[in-house]
Write a protein that holds these residues in place. Structure first.
Motif, PDB file in Angstrom:
ATOM      1  N   SER B 123       0.839  -1.203   0.000  1.00 25.25           N
ATOM      2  CA  SER B 123       0.000   0.000   0.000  1.00 25.25           C
ATOM      3  C   SER B 123       0.872   1.251   0.000  1.00 25.25           C
ATOM      4  CB  SER B 123      -0.938  -0.022   1.212  1.00 25.25           C
ATOM      5  OG  SER B 123      -0.206   0.133   2.409  1.00 25.25           O
ATOM      6  N   GLY B 124       1.963   1.234   0.780  1.00 27.54           N
ATOM      7  CA  GLY B 124       2.852   2.390   0.803  1.00 27.54           C
ATOM      8  C   GLY B 124       3.534   2.606  -0.528  1.00 27.54           C
ATOM      9  N   LEU B 125       4.023   1.503  -1.125  1.00 24.39           N
ATOM     10  CA  LEU B 125       4.691   1.614  -2.419  1.00 24.39           C
ATOM     11  C   LEU B 125       3.719   2.128  -3.478  1.00 24.39           C
ATOM     12  CD1 LEU B 125       6.761  -1.715  -2.402  1.00 24.39           C
ATOM     13  CD2 LEU B 125       7.602   0.590  -2.025  1.00 24.39           C
ATOM     14  N   ALA B 126       2.445   1.694  -3.382  1.00 24.07           N
ATOM     15  CA  ALA B 126       1.455   2.128  -4.374  1.00 24.07           C
ATOM     16  C   ALA B 126       1.226   3.631  -4.276  1.00 24.07           C
ATOM     17  CB  ALA B 126       0.140   1.375  -4.170  1.00 24.07           C
ATOM     18  N   VAL B 127       1.086   4.146  -3.046  1.00 22.76           N
ATOM     19  CA  VAL B 127       0.902   5.598  -2.896  1.00 22.76           C
ATOM     20  C   VAL B 127       2.131   6.332  -3.419  1.00 22.76           C
ATOM     21  CG1 VAL B 127       0.581   7.460  -1.260  1.00 22.76           C
ATOM     22  CG2 VAL B 127      -0.648   5.331  -0.933  1.00 22.76           C
ATOM     23  N   GLY B 128       3.323   5.803  -3.103  1.00 28.69           N
ATOM     24  CA  GLY B 128       4.546   6.433  -3.593  1.00 28.69           C
ATOM     25  C   GLY B 128       4.610   6.430  -5.103  1.00 28.69           C
ATOM     26  N   LEU B 129       4.204   5.296  -5.696  1.00 26.86           N
ATOM     27  CA  LEU B 129       4.221   5.185  -7.156  1.00 26.86           C
ATOM     28  C   LEU B 129       3.277   6.210  -7.776  1.00 26.86           C
ATOM     29  CD1 LEU B 129       5.406   3.411  -9.448  1.00 26.86           C
ATOM     30  CD2 LEU B 129       3.305   2.084  -9.359  1.00 26.86           C
ATOM     31  N   PHE B 130       2.090   6.353  -7.185  1.00 21.93           N
ATOM     32  CA  PHE B 130       1.129   7.332  -7.693  1.00 21.93           C
ATOM     33  C   PHE B 130       1.732   8.733  -7.614  1.00 21.93           C
ATOM     34  CE2 PHE B 130      -2.318  10.345  -7.112  1.00 21.93           C
ATOM     35  CZ  PHE B 130      -3.128  10.026  -8.186  1.00 21.93           C
ATOM     36  N   ASN B 131       2.285   9.086  -6.443  1.00 18.24           N
ATOM     37  CA  ASN B 131       2.928  10.395  -6.288  1.00 18.24           C
ATOM     38  C   ASN B 131       3.990  10.594  -7.358  1.00 18.24           C
ATOM     39  OD1 ASN B 131       1.526  11.168  -4.022  1.00 18.24           O
ATOM     40  ND2 ASN B 131       3.017  10.292  -2.601  1.00 18.24           N
ATOM     41  N   GLY B 132       4.854   9.594  -7.487  1.00 12.37           N
ATOM     42  CA  GLY B 132       5.971   9.721  -8.409  1.00 12.37           C
ATOM     43  C   GLY B 132       5.508   9.872  -9.845  1.00 12.37           C
ATOM     44  N   LEU B 133       4.498   9.082 -10.239  1.00  7.73           N
ATOM     45  CA  LEU B 133       4.023   9.166 -11.620  1.00  7.73           C
ATOM     46  C   LEU B 133       3.410  10.532 -11.885  1.00  7.73           C
ATOM     47  CD1 LEU B 133       2.534   5.630 -12.274  1.00  7.73           C
ATOM     48  CD2 LEU B 133       4.634   6.633 -13.164  1.00  7.73           C
ATOM     49  N   CYS B 134       2.627  11.059 -10.922  1.00  9.44           N
ATOM     50  CA  CYS B 134       2.028  12.387 -11.108  1.00  9.44           C
ATOM     51  C   CYS B 134       3.119  13.430 -11.273  1.00  9.44           C
ATOM     52  CB  CYS B 134       1.152  12.765  -9.908  1.00  9.44           C
ATOM     53  SG  CYS B 134      -0.486  12.066  -9.977  1.00  9.44           S
ATOM     54  N   VAL B 135       4.153  13.357 -10.417  1.00  2.10           N
ATOM     55  CA  VAL B 135       5.203  14.373 -10.452  1.00  2.10           C
ATOM     56  C   VAL B 135       6.032  14.234 -11.722  1.00  2.10           C
ATOM     57  CG1 VAL B 135       7.318  15.148  -9.344  1.00  2.10           C
ATOM     58  CG2 VAL B 135       5.317  14.643  -7.967  1.00  2.10           C
ATOM     59  N   ALA B 136       6.430  12.996 -12.050  1.00  2.00           N
ATOM     60  CA  ALA B 136       7.368  12.813 -13.150  1.00  2.00           C
ATOM     61  C   ALA B 136       6.673  12.856 -14.511  1.00  2.00           C
ATOM     62  CB  ALA B 136       8.099  11.478 -12.981  1.00  2.00           C
ATOM     63  N   ARG B 137       5.509  12.203 -14.636  1.00  3.77           N
ATOM     64  CA  ARG B 137       4.855  12.133 -15.946  1.00  3.77           C
ATOM     65  C   ARG B 137       4.104  13.423 -16.242  1.00  3.77           C
ATOM     66  NH1 ARG B 137       5.982   7.866 -19.514  1.00  3.77           N
ATOM     67  NH2 ARG B 137       7.412   6.731 -18.192  1.00  3.77           N
ATOM     68  N   LEU B 138       3.307  13.872 -15.258  1.00  2.29           N
ATOM     69  CA  LEU B 138       2.464  15.039 -15.520  1.00  2.29           C
ATOM     70  C   LEU B 138       3.170  16.333 -15.157  1.00  2.29           C
ATOM     71  CD1 LEU B 138      -0.816  13.532 -14.064  1.00  2.29           C
ATOM     72  CD2 LEU B 138      -0.188  13.754 -16.448  1.00  2.29           C
ATOM     73  N   LYS B 139       4.367  16.238 -14.581  1.00  6.14           N
ATOM     74  CA  LYS B 139       5.175  17.419 -14.235  1.00  6.14           C
ATOM     75  C   LYS B 139       4.404  18.386 -13.342  1.00  6.14           C
ATOM     76  CE  LYS B 139       8.318  17.338 -18.091  1.00  6.14           C
ATOM     77  NZ  LYS B 139       7.658  16.227 -18.802  1.00  6.14           N
ATOM     78  N   VAL B 140       3.695  17.830 -12.365  1.00  9.47           N
ATOM     79  CA  VAL B 140       2.941  18.639 -11.427  1.00  9.47           C
ATOM     80  C   VAL B 140       3.792  18.826 -10.175  1.00  9.47           C
ATOM     81  CG1 VAL B 140       0.855  18.699 -10.053  1.00  9.47           C
ATOM     82  CG2 VAL B 140       0.796  17.725 -12.319  1.00  9.47           C
ATOM     83  N   SER B 141       3.628  19.948  -9.493  1.00  8.71           N
ATOM     84  CA  SER B 141       4.442  20.199  -8.302  1.00  8.71           C
ATOM     85  C   SER B 141       4.223  19.116  -7.256  1.00  8.71           C
ATOM     86  CB  SER B 141       4.112  21.577  -7.742  1.00  8.71           C
ATOM     87  OG  SER B 141       3.670  21.479  -6.414  1.00  8.71           O
ATOM     88  N   GLY B 142       5.318  18.587  -6.705  1.00  7.01           N
ATOM     89  CA  GLY B 142       5.234  17.512  -5.718  1.00  7.01           C
ATOM     90  C   GLY B 142       4.461  17.925  -4.491  1.00  7.01           C
ATOM     91  N   PHE B 143       4.589  19.192  -4.128  1.00  8.85           N
ATOM     92  CA  PHE B 143       3.898  19.685  -2.941  1.00  8.85           C
ATOM     93  C   PHE B 143       2.388  19.469  -3.065  1.00  8.85           C
ATOM     94  CE2 PHE B 143       1.771  23.046  -0.611  1.00  8.85           C
ATOM     95  CZ  PHE B 143       2.351  22.916   0.631  1.00  8.85           C
ATOM     96  N   VAL B 144       1.831  19.880  -4.193  1.00 10.11           N
ATOM     97  CA  VAL B 144       0.378  19.813  -4.333  1.00 10.11           C
ATOM     98  C   VAL B 144      -0.107  18.385  -4.522  1.00 10.11           C
ATOM     99  CG1 VAL B 144      -1.601  20.720  -5.537  1.00 10.11           C
ATOM    100  CG2 VAL B 144       0.448  22.072  -5.352  1.00 10.11           C
TER     101      VAL B 144
END
Lengths: 341, 341
Positions: B123-144
């Motif tokens: 579950s932790g890795l999945a949340v991290g993966l989601f965060n990472g994909l949003c930040v890296a693929r969609l180039k959205v600010s990590g903070f938000v």
């Protein structure tokens, strides 16, 4: 209402050219996305539950929006300069408690409560100004990142709020205070809505028509260029943080009047909610883009969403998930808008 | 430093300069830690007692593990606000999966324990993966993005449990992982040491670690040098999510039930504070996990000392806030001095 309008109206020709390019690049569909989503959301909830679209509930939504809109505008002012204010929520708690303590301290000494109300206003704004000054000085003069600076002042404000109140609600708010900031109405509109509209109007004027406001956009767009152009960046950053805290203090006084006591937990999740409202409305965390309209729309969107979910009896935990998803969606849309240029 | 020698100044000023130089060269952290440890051990007889030392080390281990992940994300130029919520989610998921597996399989406890731990980590890795994909693929600010996942993850954790603690885990889990001791120290301390050592190795000797520095230091330069930005950004968030989940599992074993109230905002803020006090630059590219672990130890000691000295818990956030701002301001100050000399 759109961000591009607010970013455009500077006089110099160079900036005018940039503004018109933004207008061409963004297009009306993207500008109208949030208002259309608002209408759809309201219609959807209206179909799901017939209490949503009553005059009483719409007025209720407007009133709730006016608080969040004030906080979103406060947040927007510092986000314009590439900062943000995590201490906003605790500042609200601190102001609420301090104002209530000031009023309770004066108590029945004056008959109609005018002195008590003035003391509350003075105490609230003085504390908020001190907090804003701290944030501004630490960010601009010491060069600390806004996140750490306001994370620090957030902890300090939480400590102050719970210490001076003993962690308990502060009673003794006079009726005059509630009349001024909550119960009163002008032309049939509740006072909270009137205050939010007035403040929004003045802030929109300041941001789009004064040197201070335009300078904030330039600082957010390119701090180096702003410094080279002779803008006193450090001083204006301090002003921006003080303005943010002052707007938060106004909202705090209004919320204190509504609850009728000084609450050490009043701020709660407001820091994050105000950032969410500003960002969903289209204020860019990269700085230099956003306006009163975007903050107000974002606040309206989040208020309608939570009001509708409450009335259609959606589980509070599910609401947290939806709010999180909306925040992510908001920044993704913002990113698409930026790429569209 | 040659400029300070030629500065005119009285003896008092000179000694002030000496102290400042000492702090700037040794760092604020060891100086502060020595002051806190010596001061508290003089004032409270319990402070250096065996029980208290073990307790401090255990609590510091949890914080250090999370702060290591947070530090990696910040060094790469991002932010992870969701770690506190991931701790809660991992705790709930671990307990639910373990209880379900124990009652369904019935066989030896070890199978249920492994299934539960795998589910929690997943579950932790999945949340991290989601965060990472949003930040890296969609180039959205990590903070938000992580602001959004923080709300959503906390919501999921509460939704799964309705806020009620989850029981029914095999006794072996609590005994083996939560309460077992090796050479008198709880298991969590060894796990934290292993994590910090492994991360220090990763930072210094592996491509991933070096690339994280490169990405945080100068993203454009990293791209031009052929570093795959996206993959490594996702990696930092997955790592952070996984480490936060590890702490969630360890805490679950310690308290003996899965609780959605574990972790939370306090742990998230403390992990950022530990990273920042530990010298990780919020601009990215700078920071060492072993110093961050020492900072986590310092924060835990400070909190423990304030408790033992009977300082009002409501005042404690004020200390944390001030120390954080001070540490970063000093860091910024020394960097400016270095760049000037």
């Amino acid at each position: 209402m759109s961000d591009a309008d607010l970013a455009a109206p500077a006089k110099p020709a160079a900036i005018d050219a940039r503004g018109s390019r933004i207008l061409q690049g963004t297009g009306w569909a993207r500008q109208l996305a949030l208002p259309i989503a608002l209408v759809l959301l309201l219609a959807g909830f209206g179909l799901a539950d017939d209490r949503v679209l009553t005059t009483y509930n719409l007025l209720n939504i407007a009133q709730q929006t006016s608080y969040l809109a004030l906080f979103a505008m406060a947040q927007m002012v510092v986000i314009l300069t590439r900062g943000f204010d995590l201490s906003l929520g605790p500042t609200v708690s601190m102001v609420s408690v301090a104002a209530a303590l000031a009023m309770a301290g004066i108590g029945g000494a004056d008959a109609n409560g005018i002195v008590a109300v003035l003391a509350a206003i003075a105490a609230g704004f003085a504390l908020a100004a001190a907090c804003g000054l701290f944030n501004g000085v630490v960010v601009s003069i010491l060069g600390v990142s806004p996140l750490v600076a306001t994370l620090g002042s957030m902890n300090i404000a939480i400590g102050v709020a719970t210490t001076i109140s003993d962690g308990r609600p502060v009673q003794g708010v006079p009726a005059a205070f509630a009349d001024l900031f909550y119960r009163g109405s002008i032309l049939g509109l509740p006072i909270a809505i009137v205050i939010a509209i007035l403040v929004g109007g003045v802030l929109a004027f300041v941001l789009s028509r004064t040197v201070f406001g335009r300078s904030l956009y330039i600082i957010g767009t390119n701090p180096q260029a702003a410094a080279v152009a002779g803008i006193p960046v450090k001083r204006l950053l301090v002003y921006a943080y003080v303005l943010c805290s002052a707007l938060a203090a106004l909202g705090a006084l209004m919320m204190t009047a509504r609850t009728g006591s000084g609450e050490p937990n009043l701020g709660g999740t407001l820091s994050l909610q105000s950032i969410a409202a500003a960002v969903v409305g289209g204020t860019s965390l990269a700085g230099g883009r956003g306006g009163v309209g975007s903050a107000a729309l974002g606040a309206l969107f989040i208020t309608i969403l939570s009001n509708g979910m409450n009335l259609t009896r959606i589980d509070g935990y599910v609401q947290m998930i939806v709010l999180g998803a909306i925040v992510i969606l908001g920044v993704v849309l913002d990113r698409l808008r930026l790429d569209g240029r | 430093m040659s400029t300070t020698a030629t500065l005119p100044g009285g003896p008092g000023r000179q000694s002030g300069q000496d102290i400042l130089n000492l702090v700037l060269t040794v760092g604020l952290l060891p100086v502060l830690m020595a002051i806190v440890i010596i001061g508290t051990s003089l004032m409270s007889p319990y402070f250096l007692g065996w029980m208290n030392v073990v307790n401090i080390l255990r609590m510091a281990s949890f914080l250090a593990i999370i702060a290591c992940g947070q530090a990696m994300v910040i060094i790469a130029g991002g932010f992870d606000l969701s770690v506190g919520a991931v701790v809660a989610l991992a705790s709930v998921v671990t307990a639910k999966a373990m209880a379900a597996a124990a009652s369904a399989i019935g066989g030896p406890d070890i199978l249920a324990i492994v299934i539960g731990i795998a589910a929690g980590l997943g579950s932790g890795l999945a949340v991290g993966l989601f965060n990472g994909l949003c930040v890296a693929r969609l180039k959205v600010s990590g903070f938000v993005v992580t602001l959004g996942t923080m709300s959503a993850t906390a919501g999921i954790g509460l939704l799964l449990t309705n806020g009620i603690p989850v029981y029914g885990m095999p006794k072996g889990f609590v005994q083996a992982i939560g309460r077992s001791q090796i050479l008198g120290f709880p298991l969590a301390i060894y796990i934290a040491l292993a994590v910090v050592l492994a991360m220090a190795f990763v930072q210094r000797r592996t491509l991933f670690g070096r690339y994280v520095y490169a990405i945080g230091g100068n993203q454009e330069a990293a791209v031009v040098s052929g570093v795959s930005i996206r993959r490594h950004l996702v990696g930092t968030y997955v790592l952070s999510g996984g480490l936060a989940a590890t702490v969630g599992i360890l805490l679950t074993a310690l308290v003996g039930s899965g609780q959605a109230s574990l972790g939370g905002d306090a742990m998230m803020l403390q992990s950022i504070a530990a990273a920042v006090i530990g010298g990780v630059s919020l601009r990215g590219g700078i920071g060492r996990v072993e110093v961050v672990a020492v900072a986590a130890l310092f924060l835990t000691i400070l909190g423990n000392a304030l408790n033992l000295l009977h300082i009002d818990s409501r005042l404690q956030p004020i200390f944390l806030g001030l120390i954080m701002v001070l540490a970063v301001a000093l860091d910024e100050f020394s960097r400016r001095r270095m760049s000037r000399v």
